[in-house]
Design a protein around this motif. Sequence first.
Motif, PDB file in Angstrom:
ATOM      1  N   PHE A   1       9.639   8.995  -1.635  1.00 30.41           N
ATOM      2  CA  PHE A   1       8.704   9.651  -0.713  1.00 30.41           C
ATOM      3  C   PHE A   1       9.236  11.028  -0.309  1.00 30.41           C
ATOM      4  N   LYS A   2      10.500  11.104   0.074  1.00 26.25           N
ATOM      5  CA  LYS A   2      11.105  12.384   0.462  1.00 26.25           C
ATOM      6  C   LYS A   2      11.163  13.344  -0.725  1.00 26.25           C
ATOM      7  N   LEU A   3      11.474  12.816  -1.917  1.00 26.11           N
ATOM      8  CA  LEU A   3      11.604  13.668  -3.100  1.00 26.11           C
ATOM      9  C   LEU A   3      10.281  14.327  -3.465  1.00 26.11           C
ATOM     10  N   LEU A   4       9.197  13.565  -3.439  1.00 27.96           N
ATOM     11  CA  LEU A   4       7.888  14.137  -3.766  1.00 27.96           C
ATOM     12  C   LEU A   4       7.515  15.251  -2.789  1.00 27.96           C
ATOM     13  N   HIS A   5       7.768  15.013  -1.515  1.00 26.23           N
ATOM     14  CA  HIS A   5       7.518  16.058  -0.518  1.00 26.23           C
ATOM     15  C   HIS A   5       8.391  17.278  -0.785  1.00 26.23           C
ATOM     16  N   ALA A   6       9.675  17.034  -1.056  1.00 24.08           N
ATOM     17  CA  ALA A   6      10.627  18.132  -1.229  1.00 24.08           C
ATOM     18  C   ALA A   6      10.293  18.975  -2.449  1.00 24.08           C
ATOM     19  N   GLU A   7       9.933  18.335  -3.557  1.00 26.38           N
ATOM     20  CA  GLU A   7       9.592  19.082  -4.767  1.00 26.38           C
ATOM     21  C   GLU A   7       8.344  19.935  -4.562  1.00 26.38           C
ATOM     22  N   TYR A   8       7.381  19.400  -3.837  1.00 24.94           N
ATOM     23  CA  TYR A   8       6.164  20.170  -3.555  1.00 24.94           C
ATOM     24  C   TYR A   8       6.494  21.385  -2.689  1.00 24.94           C
ATOM     25  N   MET A   9       7.342  21.189  -1.681  1.00 28.30           N
ATOM     26  CA  MET A   9       7.735  22.295  -0.793  1.00 28.30           C
ATOM     27  C   MET A   9       8.573  23.326  -1.546  1.00 28.30           C
ATOM     28  N   LEU A  10       9.395  22.873  -2.478  1.00 29.05           N
ATOM     29  CA  LEU A  10      10.225  23.790  -3.254  1.00 29.05           C
ATOM     30  C   LEU A  10       9.357  24.703  -4.110  1.00 29.05           C
ATOM     31  N   GLU A  11       8.336  24.146  -4.720  1.00 32.23           N
ATOM     32  CA  GLU A  11       7.436  24.952  -5.552  1.00 32.23           C
ATOM     33  C   GLU A  11       6.738  26.041  -4.731  1.00 32.23           C
TER      34      GLU A  11
ATOM     35  N   ARG B   1       0.835  -1.207   0.000  1.00 34.90           N
ATOM     36  CA  ARG B   1       0.000   0.000   0.000  1.00 34.90           C
ATOM     37  C   ARG B   1       0.871   1.258   0.000  1.00 34.90           C
ATOM     38  N   PHE B   2       1.967   1.227   0.764  1.00 36.61           N
ATOM     39  CA  PHE B   2       2.886   2.368   0.777  1.00 36.61           C
ATOM     40  C   PHE B   2       3.453   2.615  -0.625  1.00 36.61           C
ATOM     41  N   ARG B   3       3.935   1.558  -1.259  1.00 36.14           N
ATOM     42  CA  ARG B   3       4.565   1.700  -2.575  1.00 36.14           C
ATOM     43  C   ARG B   3       3.552   2.147  -3.642  1.00 36.14           C
ATOM     44  N   ILE B   4       2.349   1.582  -3.588  1.00 34.96           N
ATOM     45  CA  ILE B   4       1.346   1.936  -4.594  1.00 34.96           C
ATOM     46  C   ILE B   4       0.910   3.384  -4.427  1.00 34.96           C
ATOM     47  N   ASN B   5       0.725   3.822  -3.187  1.00 29.79           N
ATOM     48  CA  ASN B   5       0.366   5.233  -2.955  1.00 29.79           C
ATOM     49  C   ASN B   5       1.463   6.163  -3.460  1.00 29.79           C
ATOM     50  N   LEU B   6       2.711   5.768  -3.305  1.00 36.10           N
ATOM     51  CA  LEU B   6       3.822   6.573  -3.834  1.00 36.10           C
ATOM     52  C   LEU B   6       3.772   6.651  -5.354  1.00 36.10           C
ATOM     53  N   GLU B   7       3.531   5.503  -5.997  1.00 38.96           N
ATOM     54  CA  GLU B   7       3.452   5.477  -7.458  1.00 38.96           C
ATOM     55  C   GLU B   7       2.308   6.372  -7.944  1.00 38.96           C
ATOM     56  N   LEU B   8       1.187   6.304  -7.265  1.00 40.18           N
ATOM     57  CA  LEU B   8       0.045   7.145  -7.652  1.00 40.18           C
ATOM     58  C   LEU B   8       0.361   8.621  -7.445  1.00 40.18           C
ATOM     59  N   ALA B   9       1.009   8.943  -6.324  1.00 37.88           N
ATOM     60  CA  ALA B   9       1.385  10.344  -6.069  1.00 37.88           C
ATOM     61  C   ALA B   9       2.316  10.845  -7.161  1.00 37.88           C
TER      62      ALA B   9
ATOM     63  N   GLN C   1       4.814   4.595   5.977  1.00 34.34           N
ATOM     64  CA  GLN C   1       6.235   4.574   5.624  1.00 34.34           C
ATOM     65  C   GLN C   1       7.076   3.718   6.568  1.00 34.34           C
ATOM     66  N   TYR C   2       6.609   3.525   7.792  1.00 40.55           N
ATOM     67  CA  TYR C   2       7.384   2.714   8.741  1.00 40.55           C
ATOM     68  C   TYR C   2       7.473   1.254   8.309  1.00 40.55           C
ATOM     69  N   ARG C   3       6.605   0.830   7.386  1.00 39.22           N
ATOM     70  CA  ARG C   3       6.626  -0.553   6.906  1.00 39.22           C
ATOM     71  C   ARG C   3       7.664  -0.768   5.790  1.00 39.22           C
TER      72      ARG C   3
ATOM     73  N   SER D   1      13.003  -0.324   1.721  1.00 38.52           N
ATOM     74  CA  SER D   1      13.734  -0.026   0.488  1.00 38.52           C
ATOM     75  C   SER D   1      14.164   1.446   0.447  1.00 38.52           C
ATOM     76  N   SER D   2      15.463   1.692   0.249  1.00 38.01           N
ATOM     77  CA  SER D   2      15.974   3.071   0.195  1.00 38.01           C
ATOM     78  C   SER D   2      15.418   3.825  -1.007  1.00 38.01           C
ATOM     79  N   ALA D   3      15.155   3.116  -2.110  1.00 33.75           N
ATOM     80  CA  ALA D   3      14.641   3.770  -3.319  1.00 33.75           C
ATOM     81  C   ALA D   3      13.247   4.346  -3.079  1.00 33.75           C
ATOM     82  N   TYR D   4      12.362   3.556  -2.461  1.00 30.98           N
ATOM     83  CA  TYR D   4      11.002   4.037  -2.216  1.00 30.98           C
ATOM     84  C   TYR D   4      10.984   5.142  -1.153  1.00 30.98           C
ATOM     85  N   LEU D   5      11.823   5.016  -0.129  1.00 30.13           N
ATOM     86  CA  LEU D   5      11.879   6.061   0.896  1.00 30.13           C
ATOM     87  C   LEU D   5      12.403   7.368   0.311  1.00 30.13           C
ATOM     88  N   ALA D   6      13.395   7.268  -0.607  1.00 25.43           N
ATOM     89  CA  ALA D   6      13.918   8.467  -1.267  1.00 25.43           C
ATOM     90  C   ALA D   6      12.856   9.094  -2.163  1.00 25.43           C
TER      91      ALA D   6
END
Length: 681
Positions: free
Chosen positions: A314-324, A271-279, A302-304, A307-312
């Motif tokens: 997650f952080k990237l999507l948040h960071a790009e939104y905050m940057l905008e 569910r975490f990974r799929i929500n990330l893909e959808l985001a 996210q606590y589940r 994988s470093s790729a999926y966690l990165a």
Amino acid sequence: MSKFYMQIALALACSFALATTPAVAENSESKSKFLQSLEGIESQIYSLPQSSLAQIESLEEESLVQNQPKELLVRYWLAKATVLELLGRNEESLAVTNKGLGLVAKQSNQYLQFKLLQVRAMMGKHDIEDALSSIDSLLETSRKESNKQLESEVLLLKGRYYNDQGDFKKSYAALMSSMEAAESSGVQGLVERTALELGGVLVRIQGYERSEVILEQAYQYFKTRRMSFNELLSVLTIAKLHKAQFQYEKAIDSYQTALKLAQVIGDGRFRFRINLELASLYRETNDDKNMLRHLSLAENLQYRETSSAYLATFKLLHAEYMLERKQYQALLEMITPMLSDIINQRYIQQQQMELIKVAAMAYAGENNFQQAYQTYGQYHEKFIQFSNQREVENLELQKTLFELERLEYENENLNWNNVLQRLELENNQRTFFFLGEALLVMLGILLLMTLVFLAVNRSRLRMRRLAKTDTLTGLFNRRFLEEWFVQPKERQPKPLTKPVSQSNKEMLIYYISKQVLRLQHGFLTLNHWIERKLDKQKLVAKKPDSGPITLVMMDVDHFKQVNDTYGHAFGDTVLTGVAGVLESTVRKNDIVARFGGEEFVIVLPKTDLQEATKLAERMRLALSQHTFTTDDDQPVSVTCSFGVITTKDVDIAFDALCNLADKLLYDAKSSGRNAVKGQYS
């Protein structure tokens, strides 16, 4: 007498029968309940693994596992190990498998099933060497016993391993061999599981048309039989196929279907990974509302994730939104703790690399241009590395797809086992040519990236030049000197450890790696030199590793009177003329900078106090003899005072050295001006 004893014996027998009957009945009832639960678990392992695990744990809580017959315990441990492996809990699966192995006879069918699960768990834990040796042993056993189902399962594992390693040709051959064995075994579910894995490989090597047919067939099979877990894997692979073809709407629909299945199964990791893909997809389609909704759902799960790729991501999507939204400070607080680990990694994922770029842009937004430039340089270095790797992979993928299509076209009755064996026995000569081609491609990409870097970064270089140069005199400014005094020592490439065994392959990789490191170091040096040239700044000497080093601070005497008498325009002319006299008087490696107002600073590397004082006297004399002419041809002369400080401590702070020189300059002015005062620190 005998009749009496007979009556007693009869009474005792009746009592014993009455006492033992409930216990036997109770054991029989326990066994019946356990068997019923076990059969229910076995029937839904591939449909609802999370639910199966809950039932398994319930059996343990009710103590039904205790005192069960050996054959039922073996089935129980086999079911539990399978469920744990499906849920990615490989450490626990391995422990359960070892328990099961202790109950079965070696080389029995159940023993081989446990060994297969053991290999899966080891591969999940990345114990690759042990897993590979066990795979080869199992494959040999399956072929010796003509066990096509086991052979197919083992080859399926091999195909997954090669897929993870990026060796798609071997992965494809292994999976085709697995499918042949599965079809011979008559187990259709195994055929479709292999087809699902094969479809995933085809997506990665861009064989989209064929993968679409294979994946759709596997999906319909699992859906019809309500094998929810495998159905979920099928939908996820189909979604990746749509995403790879930029069919975002279809990809979103597939991921939404997968999310519903993951909710039914109850697997938070998926569910975490799929929500990330959808985001990520909603971000691509500029749907911020849905992107934030799925990011929020992912945040709770996210606590589940491990994988470093999926966690990165997650952080990237948040960071790009905050940057905008220019939330620079909050953005940096979130990702700065991660940056050092990412930068120090030898190989990074694209999401991690993009985090470095976002950090650089946030620093720039905070007006911390020095940190922004440094971070952007680190991003640029990683970008070159990543681009080289990606370009080589793309070339190899195209070549792989072409060769596989050619093999199938030329060989209608192709024996994929033979193909796999041939691929696994490729000699060192082919490895050598491949590495040579990769090196040439890397050289070409490095050259291309250099040209792109120079073209893209002209405006940035101009801004940097303005930040380090005094606009009036063209000299360096205080910022430049501050950076010069704290500049790091030049980094040398780390020496590689020579392989102990010194086989041909290892020595070849060693020497090629050594040349790549040298090339990378040379590129960085050339890049530094080109940047300086584009900056239109002279190449100044690096800060020396040892002293002495001298700093001269100079001030134009009575400069305020010049401005008040002749105007500020003529004052600027005087400052420009002073700068010209200083540059023509100093030596080649000396650095002249305007400190501010009518103050100038001259840095003299490797110069003792006596030599520095003589040079300061020459500058003082040259300036006092220089004549400036006003617009009405009126000659004007100025004098200057100098403070000279020499130190052997090259690590002394720039501000501290300036303060010492400033005191000496004050002494020179107090003694009548047009003088030089110097001392050792």
